[in-house]
Design a protein around this motif. Structure first.
Motif, PDB file in Angstrom:
ATOM      1  N   SER B  12       0.847  -1.178   0.000  1.00  0.00           N
ATOM      2  CA  SER B  12       0.000   0.000   0.000  1.00  0.00           C
ATOM      3  C   SER B  12       0.887   1.234   0.000  1.00  0.00           C
ATOM      4  O   SER B  12       2.117   1.132   0.083  1.00  0.00           O
ATOM      5  CB  SER B  12      -0.910  -0.017   1.233  1.00  0.00           C
ATOM      6  N   TYR B  13       0.236   2.397  -0.070  1.00  0.00           N
ATOM      7  CA  TYR B  13       0.954   3.663  -0.021  1.00  0.00           C
ATOM      8  C   TYR B  13       0.439   4.485   1.138  1.00  0.00           C
ATOM      9  O   TYR B  13      -0.699   4.310   1.592  1.00  0.00           O
ATOM     10  CB  TYR B  13       0.794   4.416  -1.345  1.00  0.00           C
ATOM     11  N   GLU B  14       1.268   5.353   1.602  1.00  0.00           N
ATOM     12  CA  GLU B  14       0.889   6.206   2.727  1.00  0.00           C
ATOM     13  C   GLU B  14      -0.419   6.926   2.432  1.00  0.00           C
ATOM     14  O   GLU B  14      -0.646   7.408   1.323  1.00  0.00           O
ATOM     15  CB  GLU B  14       1.977   7.256   2.978  1.00  0.00           C
ATOM     16  N   GLY B  15      -1.275   6.992   3.440  1.00  0.00           N
ATOM     17  CA  GLY B  15      -2.536   7.704   3.313  1.00  0.00           C
ATOM     18  C   GLY B  15      -3.691   6.871   2.802  1.00  0.00           C
ATOM     19  O   GLY B  15      -4.846   7.294   2.902  1.00  0.00           O
ATOM     20  N   LEU B  75      -7.472  -0.726   8.093  1.00  0.00           N
ATOM     21  CA  LEU B  75      -6.565   0.278   8.654  1.00  0.00           C
ATOM     22  C   LEU B  75      -6.734   1.566   7.847  1.00  0.00           C
ATOM     23  O   LEU B  75      -6.396   1.604   6.666  1.00  0.00           O
ATOM     24  CB  LEU B  75      -5.108  -0.196   8.561  1.00  0.00           C
ATOM     25  N   PRO B  76      -7.267   2.611   8.468  1.00  0.00           N
ATOM     26  CA  PRO B  76      -7.483   3.856   7.720  1.00  0.00           C
ATOM     27  C   PRO B  76      -6.189   4.656   7.585  1.00  0.00           C
ATOM     28  O   PRO B  76      -5.422   4.745   8.531  1.00  0.00           O
ATOM     29  CB  PRO B  76      -8.490   4.600   8.606  1.00  0.00           C
ATOM     30  N   ARG B  77      -5.947   5.192   6.405  1.00  0.00           N
ATOM     31  CA  ARG B  77      -4.848   6.116   6.215  1.00  0.00           C
ATOM     32  C   ARG B  77      -3.537   5.594   6.799  1.00  0.00           C
ATOM     33  O   ARG B  77      -3.003   6.141   7.769  1.00  0.00           O
ATOM     34  CB  ARG B  77      -5.200   7.473   6.814  1.00  0.00           C
ATOM     35  N   SER B  81       4.916   3.573   9.349  1.00  0.00           N
ATOM     36  CA  SER B  81       5.062   2.829  10.599  1.00  0.00           C
ATOM     37  C   SER B  81       4.063   1.695  10.738  1.00  0.00           C
ATOM     38  O   SER B  81       4.159   0.903  11.689  1.00  0.00           O
ATOM     39  CB  SER B  81       4.928   3.778  11.793  1.00  0.00           C
ATOM     40  N   ASP B  82       3.116   1.602   9.826  1.00  0.00           N
ATOM     41  CA  ASP B  82       2.176   0.472   9.833  1.00  0.00           C
ATOM     42  C   ASP B  82       2.736  -0.736   9.096  1.00  0.00           C
ATOM     43  O   ASP B  82       2.101  -1.791   9.070  1.00  0.00           O
ATOM     44  CB  ASP B  82       0.846   0.888   9.194  1.00  0.00           C
ATOM     45  N   THR B  83       3.912  -0.613   8.510  1.00  0.00           N
ATOM     46  CA  THR B  83       4.569  -1.750   7.884  1.00  0.00           C
ATOM     47  C   THR B  83       4.877  -2.787   8.958  1.00  0.00           C
ATOM     48  O   THR B  83       5.618  -2.514   9.902  1.00  0.00           O
ATOM     49  CB  THR B  83       5.868  -1.310   7.184  1.00  0.00           C
ATOM     50  N   ALA B  84       4.284  -3.981   8.818  1.00  0.00           N
ATOM     51  CA  ALA B  84       4.372  -4.993   9.861  1.00  0.00           C
ATOM     52  C   ALA B  84       3.707  -6.265   9.336  1.00  0.00           C
ATOM     53  O   ALA B  84       3.185  -6.299   8.226  1.00  0.00           O
ATOM     54  CB  ALA B  84       3.678  -4.533  11.148  1.00  0.00           C
ATOM     55  N   LEU B 113       2.384  -6.607   5.518  1.00  0.00           N
ATOM     56  CA  LEU B 113       1.933  -5.357   4.910  1.00  0.00           C
ATOM     57  C   LEU B 113       3.131  -4.429   4.754  1.00  0.00           C
ATOM     58  O   LEU B 113       3.824  -4.148   5.733  1.00  0.00           O
ATOM     59  CB  LEU B 113       0.867  -4.679   5.766  1.00  0.00           C
ATOM     60  N   THR B 114       3.347  -3.974   3.534  1.00  0.00           N
ATOM     61  CA  THR B 114       4.410  -3.014   3.266  1.00  0.00           C
ATOM     62  C   THR B 114       3.775  -1.718   2.801  1.00  0.00           C
ATOM     63  O   THR B 114       3.028  -1.718   1.818  1.00  0.00           O
ATOM     64  CB  THR B 114       5.385  -3.536   2.204  1.00  0.00           C
ATOM     65  N   VAL B 115       4.048  -0.651   3.537  1.00  0.00           N
ATOM     66  CA  VAL B 115       3.533   0.665   3.164  1.00  0.00           C
ATOM     67  C   VAL B 115       4.668   1.454   2.519  1.00  0.00           C
ATOM     68  O   VAL B 115       5.737   1.623   3.113  1.00  0.00           O
ATOM     69  CB  VAL B 115       2.979   1.411   4.387  1.00  0.00           C
ATOM     70  N   HIS B 116       4.403   1.934   1.316  1.00  0.00           N
ATOM     71  CA  HIS B 116       5.413   2.679   0.557  1.00  0.00           C
ATOM     72  C   HIS B 116       5.160   4.177   0.652  1.00  0.00           C
ATOM     73  O   HIS B 116       4.012   4.611   0.804  1.00  0.00           O
ATOM     74  CB  HIS B 116       5.374   2.251  -0.910  1.00  0.00           C
ATOM     75  N   PRO B 117       6.241   4.971   0.550  1.00  0.00           N
ATOM     76  CA  PRO B 117       6.069   6.431   0.605  1.00  0.00           C
ATOM     77  C   PRO B 117       5.262   6.915  -0.585  1.00  0.00           C
ATOM     78  O   PRO B 117       5.273   6.312  -1.655  1.00  0.00           O
ATOM     79  CB  PRO B 117       7.497   6.970   0.548  1.00  0.00           C
TER      80      PRO B 117
END
Lengths: 114, 117
Positions: B12-15, B75-77, B81-84, B113-117
Motif C-alpha cells: 500500500s501507499y501512505e494515506g 486500517l485507515p490512512r 510505521s504500519d509496515t508490519a 503489509l508493506t507501506v510505501h512512501p
C-alpha cells in the motif's frame, strides 16, 4: 502496563543440551502460552496453561515440556535440544475470561541449537 | 480447530486505507476473532477483537459478516510505521469444557503489509 518478561533474548546451545526458557508475567493472568515462530509458518502453539500445575498440549508439543509451579511463571523445557528446535520462542499470557483472545506477548527468545 | 487463511503479503501507499481479509470457515460458536500486529524482533501486539458485525477502535475497524466465516481488518490512512505482519487469530478462552476450542488460539500465517512512501 502488562509486562511479560522472557529470561533470555538470545541463546546458543548444543545438540543434546537441556534448555530452559523462562517467562514471567506481572498481571495475575491465569492463562500462559508458549509459541514458536518460524519463517513461513507463523506462530504455532506448543503448550498452554490455564492454572498452576495445569497444562495442555498445543499443536506441536513433541520435544517440549512445560512447568507452571507459580501463577506468574511458565517455563518451557527442551529435554534434549535438536537443531530443528532452532527458532524464536514467544511467551504470552491472558486472563481466563473477559477479553478472550487478548494475549500479551513477551519480546521473544531466539534459540540457536548447533 | 478453526484454521485461518490470509494473503501472504500486501502493498500500500501512505494515506491509503488497507483492508486485510481472513478466512475462517470452521469458526466455532464461542470463538472470537482477534487481530495482532507484529514488528521485527518483537512479540505480536493486540489491535482489535470482535465477535460479530463491526467493531471500531482508535487504530482500526473490524468487519465480520453474519456467517462469521471471514473477517476484514481495516486500517485507515496507513503510514510507513504500519509496515508490519498482521495476524488473524480465532479462538476462545474459557473454563475447560469438552469439545471447545478452549485455549487453542490458532494464528494464521500472517500478512506482511508493506507501506510505501
Amino acid at each position: 502496563d502488562v509486562k511479560v518478561t522472557q529470561s533470555s533474548r538470545y541463546l546458543v546451545k548444543r545438540t543434546g543440551e537441556k534448555v530452559f526458557l523462562e517467562c514471567v508475567q506481572d498481571m495475575d493472568h491465569e492463562n500462559m502460552f508458549w509459541y514458536r515462530q518460524d519463517p513461513g509458518l507463523g506462530l504455532r502453539l506448543i503448550y498452554f496453561s490455564y492454572d498452576v500445575k495445569m497444562k495442555e498440549k498445543g499443536d506441536i508439543p513433541e520435544g517440549y515440556s512445560v512447568s507452571r509451579e507459580k501463577k506468574e511463571r511458565f517455563s518451557l523445557i527442551l529435554e534434549s535440544a535438536s537443531t530443528n528446535q532452532t527458532s524464536m520462542y514467544l511467551c504470552a499470557s491472558s486472563f481466563l475470561t473477559g477479553r478472550t483472545g487478548e494475549l500479551f506477548f513477551g519480546e521473544g527468545s531466539r534459540l540457536t541449537v548447533l | 480447530l478453526a484454521k485461518t487463511t490470509q494473503p501472504i503479503s500486501m502493498d500500500s501507499y501512505e494515506g491509503q486505507e488497507v483492508n486485510i481479509t481472513c478466512s475462517h470457515n470452521n469458526i466455532a460458536t464461542n470463538d472470537y476473532i482477534t487481530w495482532y500486529q507484529q514488528f521485527p524482533s518483537q512479540g505480536p501486539r493486540f489491535i482489535i477483537q470482535g465477535y460479530k458485525t463491526k467493531v471500531t477502535n482508535e487504530v482500526a475497524s473490524l468487519f465480520i459478516p453474519a456467517d462469521r466465516k471471514s473477517s476484514t481488518l481495516s486500517l485507515p490512512r496507513v503510514s510507513l510505521s504500519d509496515t508490519a505482519v498482521y495476524y488473524c487469530l480465532v479462538g476462545g478462552i474459557g473454563m475447560p469444557a469438552g469439545g471447545t476450542s478452549y485455549g487453542k488460539l490458532t494464528f494464521g500465517q500472517g500478512t506482511i503489509l508493506t507501506v510505501h512512501p
